[in-house]
Design a protein around this motif. Structure first.
Motif, PDB file in Angstrom:
ATOM      1  N   MET A  12     -33.217   6.207   9.480  1.00 44.55           N
ATOM      2  CA  MET A  12     -32.940   5.993  10.907  1.00 44.55           C
ATOM      3  C   MET A  12     -34.106   5.302  11.624  1.00 44.55           C
ATOM      4  SD  MET A  12     -31.226   9.599  11.915  1.00 44.55           S
ATOM      5  CE  MET A  12     -29.615  10.066  11.333  1.00 44.55           C
ATOM      6  N   VAL A  13     -35.344   5.675  11.239  1.00 44.22           N
ATOM      7  CA  VAL A  13     -36.537   5.085  11.854  1.00 44.22           C
ATOM      8  C   VAL A  13     -37.378   4.463  10.731  1.00 44.22           C
ATOM      9  CG1 VAL A  13     -38.608   5.542  13.223  1.00 44.22           C
ATOM     10  CG2 VAL A  13     -36.519   6.865  13.644  1.00 44.22           C
ATOM     11  N   LEU A  14     -37.246   3.151  10.583  1.00 47.43           N
ATOM     12  CA  LEU A  14     -37.876   2.453   9.469  1.00 47.43           C
ATOM     13  C   LEU A  14     -39.043   1.601   9.981  1.00 47.43           C
ATOM     14  CD1 LEU A  14     -37.879   1.614   6.453  1.00 47.43           C
ATOM     15  CD2 LEU A  14     -36.311  -0.231   7.074  1.00 47.43           C
ATOM     16  N   TRP A  15     -40.232   1.871   9.460  1.00 48.64           N
ATOM     17  CA  TRP A  15     -41.435   1.091   9.814  1.00 48.64           C
ATOM     18  C   TRP A  15     -41.716   0.063   8.725  1.00 48.64           C
ATOM     19  CZ3 TRP A  15     -44.160   1.264  14.294  1.00 48.64           C
ATOM     20  CH2 TRP A  15     -44.004   2.378  15.127  1.00 48.64           C
ATOM     21  N   LYS A  16     -41.989  -1.178   9.135  1.00 39.22           N
ATOM     22  CA  LYS A  16     -42.523  -2.187   8.213  1.00 39.22           C
ATOM     23  C   LYS A  16     -43.914  -2.539   8.723  1.00 39.22           C
ATOM     24  CE  LYS A  16     -38.213  -4.195   6.554  1.00 39.22           C
ATOM     25  NZ  LYS A  16     -37.394  -5.426   6.419  1.00 39.22           N
ATOM     26  N   LEU A  17     -44.919  -2.085   7.978  1.00 44.27           N
ATOM     27  CA  LEU A  17     -46.295  -2.193   8.465  1.00 44.27           C
ATOM     28  C   LEU A  17     -47.074  -3.270   7.716  1.00 44.27           C
ATOM     29  CD1 LEU A  17     -47.084   1.628   8.688  1.00 44.27           C
ATOM     30  CD2 LEU A  17     -46.340   0.123  10.532  1.00 44.27           C
ATOM     31  N   PRO A  18     -48.145  -3.804   8.333  1.00 42.33           N
ATOM     32  CA  PRO A  18     -48.984  -4.794   7.641  1.00 42.33           C
ATOM     33  C   PRO A  18     -49.642  -4.170   6.422  1.00 42.33           C
ATOM     34  CG  PRO A  18     -49.684  -4.496   9.954  1.00 42.33           C
ATOM     35  CD  PRO A  18     -48.635  -3.492   9.677  1.00 42.33           C
ATOM     36  N   PRO A  19     -49.959  -4.972   5.394  1.00 42.79           N
ATOM     37  CA  PRO A  19     -50.596  -4.421   4.190  1.00 42.79           C
ATOM     38  C   PRO A  19     -51.977  -3.818   4.476  1.00 42.79           C
ATOM     39  CG  PRO A  19     -50.485  -6.840   4.090  1.00 42.79           C
ATOM     40  CD  PRO A  19     -49.675  -6.416   5.255  1.00 42.79           C
ATOM     41  N   GLU A  33     -42.953  -4.239  12.143  1.00 40.39           N
ATOM     42  CA  GLU A  33     -41.566  -4.172  12.624  1.00 40.39           C
ATOM     43  C   GLU A  33     -41.132  -2.719  12.681  1.00 40.39           C
ATOM     44  OE1 GLU A  33     -38.745  -6.450  10.382  1.00 40.39           O
ATOM     45  OE2 GLU A  33     -39.796  -8.360  10.713  1.00 40.39           O
ATOM     46  N   LEU A  34     -40.315  -2.384  13.696  1.00 39.34           N
ATOM     47  CA  LEU A  34     -39.753  -1.037  13.809  1.00 39.34           C
ATOM     48  C   LEU A  34     -38.230  -1.173  13.883  1.00 39.34           C
ATOM     49  CD1 LEU A  34     -39.863   2.024  14.256  1.00 39.34           C
ATOM     50  CD2 LEU A  34     -40.255   1.584  16.690  1.00 39.34           C
ATOM     51  N   LYS A  77     -50.910   2.993  17.115  1.00 41.48           N
ATOM     52  CA  LYS A  77     -51.763   2.097  16.340  1.00 41.48           C
ATOM     53  C   LYS A  77     -51.169   0.706  16.173  1.00 41.48           C
ATOM     54  CE  LYS A  77     -54.297   1.750  11.972  1.00 41.48           C
ATOM     55  NZ  LYS A  77     -54.650   2.406  10.705  1.00 41.48           N
ATOM     56  N   TYR A  78     -49.861   0.640  15.911  1.00 40.62           N
ATOM     57  CA  TYR A  78     -49.277  -0.648  15.532  1.00 40.62           C
ATOM     58  C   TYR A  78     -48.479  -1.344  16.647  1.00 40.62           C
ATOM     59  CZ  TYR A  78     -50.649   0.486  10.766  1.00 40.62           C
ATOM     60  OH  TYR A  78     -51.386   0.780   9.650  1.00 40.62           O
TER      61      TYR A  78
END
Length: 606
Positions: A12-19, A33-34, A77-78
């Motif tokens: 439901m809550v998917l984070w795509k974070l920088p490496p 991305e959220l 943070k992001y």
């Protein structure tokens, strides 16, 4: 159960974070991305918000606070902090059939620091998305439908992140929006208004509860922040000027004055006081007026060179006090004491920062002396010029700088006197190689003495050029006179101490003294125009205490016994004015052989 709920939550809550875990630039954040799922994954799931169901389950299991805290940390943070720190970032919302995607785009920033209104807009957009698709849920923490135990999710998240968000907004955004001068303070009302609206929108969404927070208090307290910022800017600018080069100079004349804007008129009450004071003063003047008038330049600073940085420093002090006259009482007091702090800082910083150069370079020592005298000169009247324009709190005697004047005069004087001691030491060292001016009939001895005399004159000429047009004429002549006097005094002491002076010795000593007598006055060149320096070269006896004594010594070296008796004139002649009987007798014994005539002459010297 927790495992399955965790899996459901991640979908439901998917984070795509920088490496990279460290956020070092806007480009790194751009990869964030959220994804928020808005529809159930499977058709057979029960109707209603799937998010609400999962969150309620977390609440029943006591896991809700932990999950929300982790989400809040990632959000801070992001997304939230980067939006505040990097003006180029813009939040973008992309709506898909069953998902909402929040990511960033980059735009060229107009300013180095974004306006608070712009940042508030970005933060509001992100929180509106979260409120609509995730946080607009009221949960029962205990699993019972008790009104007292129900919590609003937005409020929980707000409690977790607001302190850091508001702190970041103040440090990264509001601080830079504080105006640099008082004329722009009125425009700051817009920032206060937008801060109020920002907090109001957060309260409507449930992120905030209660009244004004630190953020709004900071914005409303703009006068205090303006004063603090202005004072800090003033001190930073002053210190930069103090640590800049001293040798870049500007010529100051008695007509020179610091350019300051016209001061505002004093208040009505103050005006009345001034009128009464001027009336009394007028009456006194009528009684005390004298036919003899003072020159218009009686209290003016003499012509000299000062550092450009010190002139700018004085202008900064005047401009800050002008700003203080148009500020609130509190700000006025802060700015006034900031100006005092400028001068305290100068007193502490300049002698230490430039210590080596002030010791080594006579020109810089002279310029520093002038700088201190220039500042002291302005400090005498600086408080009086602004007394009636500053706040009433400072009116009764507090608005003064006169107490700083003796310290600055002493600072300039001590530095210059230290340089004078260095120069005296060098002169005496050169004369020490003259072999006590004894046995001048020996070529080597004569050559050494001649060389020492030439070196002394060379040093004085070099100093005369270095200080030319830098020091005020009277200070220049006193300084050069003192140094030349040191050299002549040392030569006189060495010659009068000789026990035996042959005729040839006397001739050679006379020729050495003639070099000093003829070329000594030529070291007095206080002005650039050569023809104007003759006046000061003719006044050498005024500045060189031992000048006449030196001339009398030269006469004695060439005189016969009768001439010496005539110049003594029973203790009333020119020789008696310069030498004591003991010194004259000692010279006669050294110059003349032991004869009856010498004995008779010695008997007359008393």
């Amino acid at each position: 159960m927790l495992y399955h709920l965790g899996e459901e939550w991640r979908q439901m809550v998917l984070w795509k974070l920088p490496p990279s875990k460290e956020i070092s630039s806007a480009e790194t954040v751009m990869q964030t991305e959220l994804h928020l799922r808005t529809m159930p994954l499977k058709e057979d799931q029960i109707a209603g918000s799937p998010v609400a169901s999962v969150l309620q389950a977390f609440a029943v299991l006591g896991e809700l606070h932990t999950r929300l805290k982790l989400f809040g940390q990632l959000l801070l943070k992001y997304i939230l902090k980067p939006l505040i720190s990097y003006p180029s970032l813009r939040p973008l919302l992309e709506e898909q059939p069953d998902t909402v995607v929040l990511h960033f785009e980059s735009a060229e920033p107009n300013l180095e620091h974004p306006s608070p209104m712009e940042v508030f807009g970005k933060i509001t957009l992100v929180l509106e998305v979260l409120h609509k698709h995730l946080l607009n849920v009221s949960l029962d923490e205990c699993g019972e439908n008790d009104k007292d135990s129900r919590v609003v999710l937005a409020e929980m998240l707000g409690d977790m992140v607001w302190e850091e968000v508001s702190g970041c907004l103040i440090q990264e955004c509001l601080v830079y929006s504080i105006p640099a001068n008082s004329s722009k303070l009125e425009q700051y009302v817009e920032v206060i208004k937008s801060t109020e609206e920002f907090e109001k929108s957060l309260k409507n969404m449930g992120f905030l509860k209660g009244d004004a927070t630190d953020l709004l208090k900071y914005a409303r307290n703009v006068n205090s922040h303006f004063a603090n910022k202005k004072c800090q800017d003033v001190i930073v600018a002053a210190r930069k000027l103090m640590t800049s080069e001293i040798h870049n100079t500007v010529k100051i004349t008695p007509d020179s004055s610091v350019a300051i804007p016209k001061l505002p008129d004093p208040g009505a009450g103050d005006n009345l006081k001034m009128q009464k004071a001027s009336k009394m003063l007028h009456n006194e003047l009528i009684n005390l007026e004298n036919e003899t008038k003072l020159s218009q330049q009686t209290f003016s600073l003499p012509t000299c060179h000062i550092s450009v940085s010190v002139e700018k420093l004085m202008e900064l002090a005047y401009q800050t006090l002008v700003e203080a006259t148009t500020s609130t009482d509190q700000c006025c007091i802060q700015l006034f004491y900031s100006v005092r702090n400028i001068f305290h800082l100068f007193y502490d910083v300049v002698p230490i920062y430039h210590k080596e150069n002030l010791q080594k370079l006579p020109q810089l020592a002279a310029i520093h002396h002038n700088n201190c005298m220039y500042i002291a000169h302005h400090l005498l009247t600086l408080g009086h010029q602004f007394r009636y324009c500053l706040t009433n709190i400072l009116y009764d005697g507090a608005a003064t700088f006169v107490d700083l004047v003796p310290g600055f005069r002493r600072l300039g004087l001590e530095c210059f006197l230290a340089q004078m001691r260095v120069q005296k030491g060098e002169l005496l060292e050169r004369l020490s190689s003259a072999r006590n001016f004894s046995n001048m009939d020996n070529e080597e001895n004569y050559s050494a003495a001649n060389k020492a005399a030439r070196q002394v004159l060379h040093q004085l000429k070099r100093l005369g050029k270095v200080w030319q047009d830098v020091l005020p004429v009277n200070i220049y002549c006193k300084a050069m006179g003192t140094l030349l006097n040191t050299a002549l005094s040392e030569i006189i002491n060495r010659i009068t101490a000789l026990e035996d002076i042959s005729a040839e010795d006397a001739d050679r000593l006379h020729s050495l003294c003639r070099i000093m007598l003829e070329e000594g006055p030529l070291v007095f060149t206080p002005l650039l125009e050569e023809n104007k320096n003759k006046k000061y070269q003719e006044e050498v006896p005024v500045y060189v205490q031992k000048w006449m004594m030196f001339k009398e010594l030269m006469i004695i070296l060439q005189a016969n016994l009768q001439e010496i008796v005539d110049r003594w004139a029973d203790g009333k002649g020119p020789l008696a004015a310069e030498f004591s009987p003991t010194e004259v007798k000692s010279l006669i014994r050294a110059l003349f052989q032991n004869t009856e005539r010498r004995a008779a002459t010695l008997a007359k010297i008393k």
